[in-house]
Design an enzyme around this catalytic site. Structure first.
Site, PDB file in Angstrom:
ATOM      1  N   GLY A 270       0.813  -1.218   0.000  1.00 53.71           N
ATOM      2  CA  GLY A 270       0.000   0.000   0.000  1.00 53.71           C
ATOM      3  C   GLY A 270       0.843   1.264   0.000  1.00 53.71           C
TER       4      GLY A 270
ATOM      5  N   ASN B 252      -8.279   3.887   8.565  1.00 54.50           N
ATOM      6  CA  ASN B 252      -7.641   2.791   9.285  1.00 54.50           C
ATOM      7  C   ASN B 252      -7.812   2.893  10.799  1.00 54.50           C
ATOM      8  OD1 ASN B 252      -5.955   5.013   8.273  1.00 54.50           O
ATOM      9  ND2 ASN B 252      -4.398   4.222   9.636  1.00 54.50           N
TER      10      ASN B 252
ATOM     11  N   THR C 255      11.544  -6.781 -12.083  1.00 57.52           N
ATOM     12  CA  THR C 255      10.961  -8.100 -12.391  1.00 57.52           C
ATOM     13  C   THR C 255       9.729  -8.341 -11.534  1.00 57.52           C
ATOM     14  OG1 THR C 255      13.152  -8.910 -12.940  1.00 57.52           O
ATOM     15  CG2 THR C 255      11.465 -10.585 -12.493  1.00 57.52           C
TER      16      THR C 255
ATOM     17  N   CYS D  38       1.102   1.719  12.298  1.00 57.13           N
ATOM     18  CA  CYS D  38       2.278   2.547  12.019  1.00 57.13           C
ATOM     19  C   CYS D  38       2.497   3.588  13.103  1.00 57.13           C
ATOM     20  CB  CYS D  38       2.092   3.245  10.686  1.00 57.13           C
ATOM     21  SG  CYS D  38       1.361   2.172   9.486  1.00 57.13           S
TER      22      CYS D  38
HETATM   23  N1  PLP Z   1      -2.974   3.028   3.721  1.00 62.99           N
HETATM   24  C1  PLP Z   1      -3.709   2.618   4.767  1.00 62.99           C
HETATM   25  C2  PLP Z   1      -5.072   3.191   4.970  1.00 62.99           C
HETATM   26  C3  PLP Z   1      -3.206   1.663   5.655  1.00 62.99           C
HETATM   27  O1  PLP Z   1      -3.955   1.269   6.699  1.00 62.99           O
HETATM   28  C4  PLP Z   1      -1.910   1.140   5.431  1.00 62.99           C
HETATM   29  C5  PLP Z   1      -1.331   0.154   6.370  1.00 62.99           C
HETATM   30  O2  PLP Z   1      -1.824  -0.116   7.427  1.00 62.99           O
HETATM   31  C6  PLP Z   1      -1.181   1.598   4.319  1.00 62.99           C
HETATM   32  C7  PLP Z   1      -1.745   2.537   3.490  1.00 62.99           C
HETATM   33  C8  PLP Z   1       0.195   1.075   4.028  1.00 62.99           C
HETATM   34  O3  PLP Z   1       0.129  -0.212   3.456  1.00 62.99           O
HETATM   35  P1  PLP Z   1       1.415  -1.191   3.485  1.00 62.99           P
HETATM   36  O4  PLP Z   1       1.628  -1.573   4.896  1.00 62.99           O
HETATM   37  O5  PLP Z   1       1.043  -2.327   2.582  1.00 62.99           O
HETATM   38  O6  PLP Z   1       2.560  -0.431   2.922  1.00 62.99           O
END
Ligand code: PLP
Length: 426
Positions: A71, A180, A266, A354
């Site tokens: 993401g 999130n 790749t 995060c």
């Molecule tokens: N966007 C949202 C809303 C998320 O909740 C997250 C991860 O929790 C991300 C982006 C980032 O995704 P990734 O952990 O696959 O890099």
């Protein structure tokens, strides 16, 4: 001791059928999909079949799918890539006199917010954050006003970012489909209509929503949409950006020209297969269990609020992800509660994965108007399988015990109470 994993929004387990489907592309059909020999063609066919399946499940076309490492990369490509490409068009049409803007909602994930700030740092763009209300609904009227302020030229093509002469100083709008931290679902189809009225493309971060809400990328007329595999049962490090070819994009990764030359390197064939299978499984599960999942979410919310009347639900009570319950516990530390719940067998989160470890108040809750101290008392419980009534009762009783313990501890650690305790003991 009982254990319950309530942190599905951070990561989900990988299903055995996903592992079984990807294995042959690690051990037998391992060739590089760009190779011209037969083995390469076999890998390329599997890659394209996976791409077609991912597209079909998200209401997109196969050539919309740009495979990424997750993401964060998808968000970076969308924000930086579209902003840089449209900024060049803006400069060509208007020179330096127009200050380009990147418009994001104030509750975006750091992958979006920090990408926008990167555009500010390196290219002097202005980052405009659209506010949200107390339930995290994006203020669409404020978005409209922002876009109206950036009009540079009349235009009636109605299309996003296609014109070589941009009609607006906004390079793009980015709005998430589901938050999130608090699970609120945003009206991205309406946001797309508004952005397009002003000729501005819309990126949607759908990382939390994929597999829980039916995604209709083209029907909603969204220009770019990010997803991440480990949120719906694929291994970590896999994701995609669905990207309409009408939108100008500058690649961030230069090289051999894979993925429409927008993401060289790749391709991970086994990973693409895993994404496709996990997505199909999640789609089937969603159709089957959506109501039960949402009903158990509501029962869990009621149970927690009943045992802990000082707790408050965060986000929209109805228009929220199924399997997403989020609270604040004013007067308590979310971090301490998280650790205590974990010790009692419940794995949950104090906001977004995060943010954990940084001890900062969750950004979404601050944007929603919560005081920093209250925002720091946030707890998020997320799950992708409906919870049984006994599990809900158990969670509620553990939350009650945990809150009572922490309140007792914080009262004893209050110096004035300590003196009273010492006096009583003396
Ligand atoms: N966007 C949202 C809303 C998320 O909740 C997250 C991860 O929790 C991300 C982006 C980032 O995704 P990734 O952990 O696959 O890099």
């Amino acid at each position: 001791m009982e254990h319950l994993y309530l942190d599905a929004a951070s990561a989900e387990p990988v299903g055995t059928d996903v592992i079984n489907a990807m294995m042959p592309f690690l051990t037998e059909a391992y060739a590089n999909p760009m190779s011209v020999h037969g083995a390469g063609k076999t890998a390329a066919r599997a890659l394209e079949a996976a791409r077609g399946s991912i597209a079909a499940d998200l209401g997109a076309r196969p050539d919309d799918v740009i495979l990424t490492s997750g993401g964060t990369e998808a968000d970076n490509l969308a924000i930086k890539g579209i902003a840089m490409a449209r900024m060049r068009l803006l400069r060509e049409a208007y020179g330096e006199q127009v200050r380009p803007r990147v418009i994001v909602s104030s509750i975006e994930h750091p992958a979006v917010l920090e990408s926008a700030r990167w555009m500010e740092r390196w290219f002097g763009c202005e980052v405009v954050e659209i506010p949200v209300d107390h339930q995290a609904h994006i203020d669409v009227d404020a978005l409209r006003e922002e876009l109206a302020q950036g009009i540079l030229a009349d235009g009636s093509d109605g299309a996003a970012g296609m014109s070589a002469k941009p009609r607006n100083s906004a390079l793009l709008v980015s709005a998430m489909l589901a938050n999130n931290e608090v699970g609120t679902v945003e009206p991205v189809d309406e946001i797309a209509r508004i952005a397009h009225e002003y000729g501005v493309p819309l990126h949607v971060d759908a990382v939390q929503a994929v597999g829980l809400i039916p995604i209709r990328m083209r029907e909603w007329d969204v220009d770019a949409l990010s997803l991440s595999g480990h949120k719906f049962g694929a291994p970590k490090g896999l994701g995609a950006l669905l990207l309409r070819s009408r939108v100008p994009v500058e690649p961030l990764m230069s090289g051999g020209g894979q993925e429409r030359s927008l993401r060289s390197g790749t391709q991970n064939v086994a990973g693409a297969v895993a994404l496709a299978v996990a997505l199909r499984d999640a789609d089937v599960k969603m159709r089957d269990a959506w109501r039960r999942l949402a009903a158990s979410r509501d029962r869990l919310i009621d149970a927690v609020l009943r045992v802990e009347p000082r707790a408050q639900l965060t986000g929209d009570p109805q228009r929220r992800l199924p399997g997403h319950a989020s609270f604040v516990f004013p007067g308590l530390s979310g971090e301490a509660l998280l650790v205590d719940l974990d010790a009692r067998g419940i794995a949950c989160s104090s906001g977004s994965a995060c943010a954990v470890g940084r001890h900062e108040a969750p950004g979404t809750l601050l944007a929603m108007g919560y005081e920093p101290a209250v925002a720091k008392s946030a707890i998020r419980m997320t799950f992708r399988e409906p919870l049984a009534p006994e599990q809900i009762n158990w969670v509620a009783s553990v939350v009650e015990e945990s809150c009572a313990t922490l309140r007792g501890a914080s009262e004893v650690s209050d110096p004035s109470i300590n003196i009273q305790v010492q006096r009583a003991a003396a």
